[in-house]
Design a protein around this motif. Sequence first.
Motif, PDB file in Angstrom:
ATOM      1  N   THR A  75       1.031  -1.183  -0.084  1.00  0.00           N
ATOM      2  CA  THR A  75       0.216   0.135  -0.068  1.00  0.00           C
ATOM      3  C   THR A  75       0.839   1.144   0.023  1.00  0.00           C
ATOM      4  O   THR A  75       2.094   1.373   1.112  1.00  0.00           O
ATOM      5  CB  THR A  75      -0.829  -0.031   1.332  1.00  0.00           C
ATOM      6  OG1 THR A  75      -1.834  -1.205   1.148  1.00  0.00           O
ATOM      7  CG2 THR A  75      -1.801   1.060   1.288  1.00  0.00           C
ATOM      8  N   ILE A  76       0.723   2.216  -1.188  1.00  0.00           N
ATOM      9  CA  ILE A  76       1.258   3.285  -1.028  1.00  0.00           C
ATOM     10  C   ILE A  76       0.883   4.327  -0.005  1.00  0.00           C
ATOM     11  O   ILE A  76      -0.355   4.674  -0.092  1.00  0.00           O
ATOM     12  CB  ILE A  76       1.215   4.000  -2.454  1.00  0.00           C
ATOM     13  CG1 ILE A  76       2.002   3.090  -3.485  1.00  0.00           C
ATOM     14  CG2 ILE A  76       1.940   5.376  -2.422  1.00  0.00           C
ATOM     15  CD1 ILE A  76       1.837   3.528  -4.873  1.00  0.00           C
ATOM     16  N   ARG A  77       1.587   4.704   0.902  1.00  0.00           N
ATOM     17  CA  ARG A  77       1.190   5.642   1.819  1.00  0.00           C
ATOM     18  C   ARG A  77       1.213   7.311   1.656  1.00  0.00           C
ATOM     19  O   ARG A  77       2.421   7.602   1.247  1.00  0.00           O
ATOM     20  CB  ARG A  77       1.852   5.356   3.283  1.00  0.00           C
ATOM     21  CG  ARG A  77       1.694   3.904   3.696  1.00  0.00           C
ATOM     22  CD  ARG A  77       2.679   3.429   4.736  1.00  0.00           C
ATOM     23  NE  ARG A  77       2.413   3.952   6.112  1.00  0.00           N
ATOM     24  CZ  ARG A  77       3.022   5.093   6.636  1.00  0.00           C
ATOM     25  NH1 ARG A  77       4.037   5.519   5.964  1.00  0.00           N
ATOM     26  NH2 ARG A  77       2.491   5.398   7.914  1.00  0.00           N
ATOM     27  N   VAL A  78       0.315   8.004   1.553  1.00  0.00           N
ATOM     28  CA  VAL A  78       0.235   9.299   1.322  1.00  0.00           C
ATOM     29  C   VAL A  78      -0.275  10.412   2.165  1.00  0.00           C
ATOM     30  O   VAL A  78      -1.093  10.207   3.074  1.00  0.00           O
ATOM     31  CB  VAL A  78      -0.910   9.427   0.156  1.00  0.00           C
ATOM     32  CG1 VAL A  78      -0.872  10.869  -0.543  1.00  0.00           C
ATOM     33  CG2 VAL A  78      -0.647   8.486  -1.339  1.00  0.00           C
ATOM     34  N   LEU A 133      -3.662   2.387  -2.292  1.00  0.00           N
ATOM     35  CA  LEU A 133      -3.381   3.797  -1.744  1.00  0.00           C
ATOM     36  C   LEU A 133      -4.089   4.051  -0.389  1.00  0.00           C
ATOM     37  O   LEU A 133      -5.107   3.587  -0.342  1.00  0.00           O
ATOM     38  CB  LEU A 133      -3.807   4.848  -2.956  1.00  0.00           C
ATOM     39  CG  LEU A 133      -3.086   4.789  -4.292  1.00  0.00           C
ATOM     40  CD1 LEU A 133      -3.839   5.670  -4.985  1.00  0.00           C
ATOM     41  CD2 LEU A 133      -1.543   4.852  -4.170  1.00  0.00           C
ATOM     42  N   HIS A 134      -3.397   4.808   0.393  1.00  0.00           N
ATOM     43  CA  HIS A 134      -4.099   5.210   1.671  1.00  0.00           C
ATOM     44  C   HIS A 134      -3.564   6.623   2.254  1.00  0.00           C
ATOM     45  O   HIS A 134      -2.320   6.739   2.171  1.00  0.00           O
ATOM     46  CB  HIS A 134      -3.706   4.066   2.677  1.00  0.00           C
ATOM     47  CG  HIS A 134      -4.117   4.423   4.248  1.00  0.00           C
ATOM     48  ND1 HIS A 134      -5.564   4.781   4.517  1.00  0.00           N
ATOM     49  CD2 HIS A 134      -3.306   4.312   5.303  1.00  0.00           C
ATOM     50  CE1 HIS A 134      -5.487   4.958   5.846  1.00  0.00           C
ATOM     51  NE2 HIS A 134      -4.538   4.708   6.350  1.00  0.00           N
ATOM     52  N   ASP A 167       5.164   7.447   1.787  1.00  0.00           N
ATOM     53  CA  ASP A 167       5.800   7.112   0.371  1.00  0.00           C
ATOM     54  C   ASP A 167       5.849   8.367  -0.507  1.00  0.00           C
ATOM     55  O   ASP A 167       6.690   8.728  -1.281  1.00  0.00           O
ATOM     56  CB  ASP A 167       5.209   5.952  -0.234  1.00  0.00           C
ATOM     57  CG  ASP A 167       5.058   4.569   0.567  1.00  0.00           C
ATOM     58  OD1 ASP A 167       6.693   4.299   0.839  1.00  0.00           O
ATOM     59  OD2 ASP A 167       4.208   4.069   0.967  1.00  0.00           O
ATOM     60  N   VAL A 168       4.550   9.187  -0.351  1.00  0.00           N
ATOM     61  CA  VAL A 168       4.457  10.440  -1.332  1.00  0.00           C
ATOM     62  C   VAL A 168       3.743  11.402  -0.512  1.00  0.00           C
ATOM     63  O   VAL A 168       2.864  11.101   0.268  1.00  0.00           O
ATOM     64  CB  VAL A 168       3.522   9.913  -2.509  1.00  0.00           C
ATOM     65  CG1 VAL A 168       3.390  11.289  -3.333  1.00  0.00           C
ATOM     66  CG2 VAL A 168       4.044   8.812  -3.294  1.00  0.00           C
ATOM     67  N   VAL A 169       4.215  12.567  -0.506  1.00  0.00           N
ATOM     68  CA  VAL A 169       3.682  13.891   0.043  1.00  0.00           C
ATOM     69  C   VAL A 169       3.088  14.513  -1.106  1.00  0.00           C
ATOM     70  O   VAL A 169       3.586  14.849  -2.016  1.00  0.00           O
ATOM     71  CB  VAL A 169       4.613  14.801   0.624  1.00  0.00           C
ATOM     72  CG1 VAL A 169       3.933  16.005   1.113  1.00  0.00           C
ATOM     73  CG2 VAL A 169       5.228  13.871   1.785  1.00  0.00           C
ATOM     74  N   LEU A 170       1.715  14.810  -1.231  1.00  0.00           N
ATOM     75  CA  LEU A 170       0.758  15.367  -2.324  1.00  0.00           C
ATOM     76  C   LEU A 170       1.057  16.965  -1.766  1.00  0.00           C
ATOM     77  O   LEU A 170       0.122  17.265  -0.905  1.00  0.00           O
ATOM     78  CB  LEU A 170      -0.380  15.015  -2.463  1.00  0.00           C
ATOM     79  CG  LEU A 170      -1.241  15.108  -3.602  1.00  0.00           C
ATOM     80  CD1 LEU A 170      -0.439  14.835  -4.902  1.00  0.00           C
ATOM     81  CD2 LEU A 170      -2.696  14.634  -3.790  1.00  0.00           C
ATOM     82  N   GLY A 225      -0.429   9.420 -11.182  1.00  0.00           N
ATOM     83  CA  GLY A 225       0.536  10.281 -10.627  1.00  0.00           C
ATOM     84  C   GLY A 225       1.252   9.753  -9.458  1.00  0.00           C
ATOM     85  O   GLY A 225       2.443   9.803  -9.310  1.00  0.00           O
ATOM     86  N   ILE A 226       0.521   9.514  -8.578  1.00  0.00           N
ATOM     87  CA  ILE A 226       0.967   8.982  -6.934  1.00  0.00           C
ATOM     88  C   ILE A 226       1.700   7.900  -7.121  1.00  0.00           C
ATOM     89  O   ILE A 226       2.691   7.689  -6.676  1.00  0.00           O
ATOM     90  CB  ILE A 226      -0.212   8.973  -6.063  1.00  0.00           C
ATOM     91  CG1 ILE A 226      -0.890  10.260  -5.879  1.00  0.00           C
ATOM     92  CG2 ILE A 226       0.131   8.413  -4.857  1.00  0.00           C
ATOM     93  CD1 ILE A 226      -2.171  10.367  -5.031  1.00  0.00           C
ATOM     94  N   ARG A 227       1.162   6.859  -7.790  1.00  0.00           N
ATOM     95  CA  ARG A 227       1.744   5.812  -8.247  1.00  0.00           C
ATOM     96  C   ARG A 227       3.202   5.774  -8.861  1.00  0.00           C
ATOM     97  O   ARG A 227       3.855   5.094  -8.690  1.00  0.00           O
ATOM     98  CB  ARG A 227       0.902   4.839  -9.001  1.00  0.00           C
ATOM     99  CG  ARG A 227      -0.540   4.423  -8.279  1.00  0.00           C
ATOM    100  CD  ARG A 227      -1.396   3.202  -9.077  1.00  0.00           C
ATOM    101  NE  ARG A 227      -2.580   2.939  -8.397  1.00  0.00           N
ATOM    102  CZ  ARG A 227      -3.624   3.333  -8.551  1.00  0.00           C
ATOM    103  NH1 ARG A 227      -3.835   4.231  -9.964  1.00  0.00           N
ATOM    104  NH2 ARG A 227      -4.908   3.072  -7.915  1.00  0.00           N
ATOM    105  N   THR A 228       3.169   6.773  -9.849  1.00  0.00           N
ATOM    106  CA  THR A 228       4.387   6.825 -10.839  1.00  0.00           C
ATOM    107  C   THR A 228       5.579   7.524  -9.964  1.00  0.00           C
ATOM    108  O   THR A 228       6.450   6.957 -10.066  1.00  0.00           O
ATOM    109  CB  THR A 228       3.936   7.815 -11.912  1.00  0.00           C
ATOM    110  OG1 THR A 228       3.208   7.218 -12.882  1.00  0.00           O
ATOM    111  CG2 THR A 228       5.379   8.380 -12.532  1.00  0.00           C
ATOM    112  N   VAL A 229       5.219   8.554  -9.145  1.00  0.00           N
ATOM    113  CA  VAL A 229       6.031   8.900  -8.272  1.00  0.00           C
ATOM    114  C   VAL A 229       6.785   7.998  -6.982  1.00  0.00           C
ATOM    115  O   VAL A 229       7.768   8.084  -6.814  1.00  0.00           O
ATOM    116  CB  VAL A 229       5.643  10.084  -7.443  1.00  0.00           C
ATOM    117  CG1 VAL A 229       6.457  10.956  -6.489  1.00  0.00           C
ATOM    118  CG2 VAL A 229       5.358  11.466  -8.707  1.00  0.00           C
ATOM    119  N   ALA A 230       5.724   7.144  -6.635  1.00  0.00           N
ATOM    120  CA  ALA A 230       6.114   6.318  -5.652  1.00  0.00           C
ATOM    121  C   ALA A 230       7.039   5.130  -6.085  1.00  0.00           C
ATOM    122  O   ALA A 230       7.718   4.834  -5.307  1.00  0.00           O
ATOM    123  CB  ALA A 230       4.702   5.500  -4.994  1.00  0.00           C
TER     124      ALA A 230
END
Length: 231
Positions: free
Chosen positions: A2-5, A28-29, A50-53, A117-122
Motif C-alpha cells: 500500500t502506498i502511504r500518502v 493507496l491510503h 511514500d508520497v507527499v501530495l 501520478g501518485i503511483r508513478t512518483v512512488a
Amino acid sequence: MTIRVLLADDQALLRATFRILIDSCDDLHVVAEATDGKEAVELAHVHHPDVVLMDIRMPGTDGLTATTAICADPDLSATRVLILTTFEIDEYVAQAMRAGASGFLGKDVAADALLDGIRTVASGDALLSPAATRTLITRFLTAPAPGTPLALPDSLDTLTAREREVMALAAEGQSNTEIAERLVVSPLTVRTHIHRAMTKLNARDRAQLVVIAYQSGLVRPTPPQAPEPPR
C-alpha cells in the motif's frame, strides 16, 4: 504494498476530496493531512509517507520550503514529493524540482491522472510530461537559483557511455519504453541504466536526473522554432 500518502493543502474541501478518492483505491491510503508546510514536514517525520501530495502555495510555511526540508532530510530519503499547483509551469515549481520534488500536477487534474501520478512518483519515476519538461527546462532549470552551483560536466565521468545516452534521452522527456525502442533494448535494461546513473550522481529520482542532465550541459534545450513566414 500500500502506498502511504500525506496530503498537504490549506483547503479543507480539497483535502477531503483527495482523501476520499485516494482511500477508494486498494493500493493507496492517506496517513495524515497537513494544513501548511510546517505541519507537512512534522507529519512526514511522524508517518514517513511514500508520497507527499504538496500544495505549492500555502499560508505560513509554503510548499516550496516544506519540499526543500523533506528532500534534504536523510531520514526522509524514501519519501517522494508530488507538487500540486494551480499553475503547471511557474518558477516555484522549478525551484521545487531543484529541491528534489519528483513531479507536479495541476489542481484541475482528472481523478485517474492523480491516482496514476501518485503511483508513478512512488515507484521512483518522474511525473513530467515531455511538453511540460521542455517548457520547465527552457525557462528555469538551465538557470539555477542564486547561490546554487551548476552540476559540473566532469560529474558525469563516472557514467558509462550508455548510461549518459539513456540519461540524455530521459532528460528529453522520453519514457523507458520509448528509450528502449530507440536503442533496441528492453525497458528493464533502460530502467537499470537509469537507476545506476541515479546512484552514481546521488540523484533522488528521475526528476533530479533530468535537472542534472541540463545543468551539467549533457543536454541543451532546443530553442523554439520560428514560425514559417506566410506564403
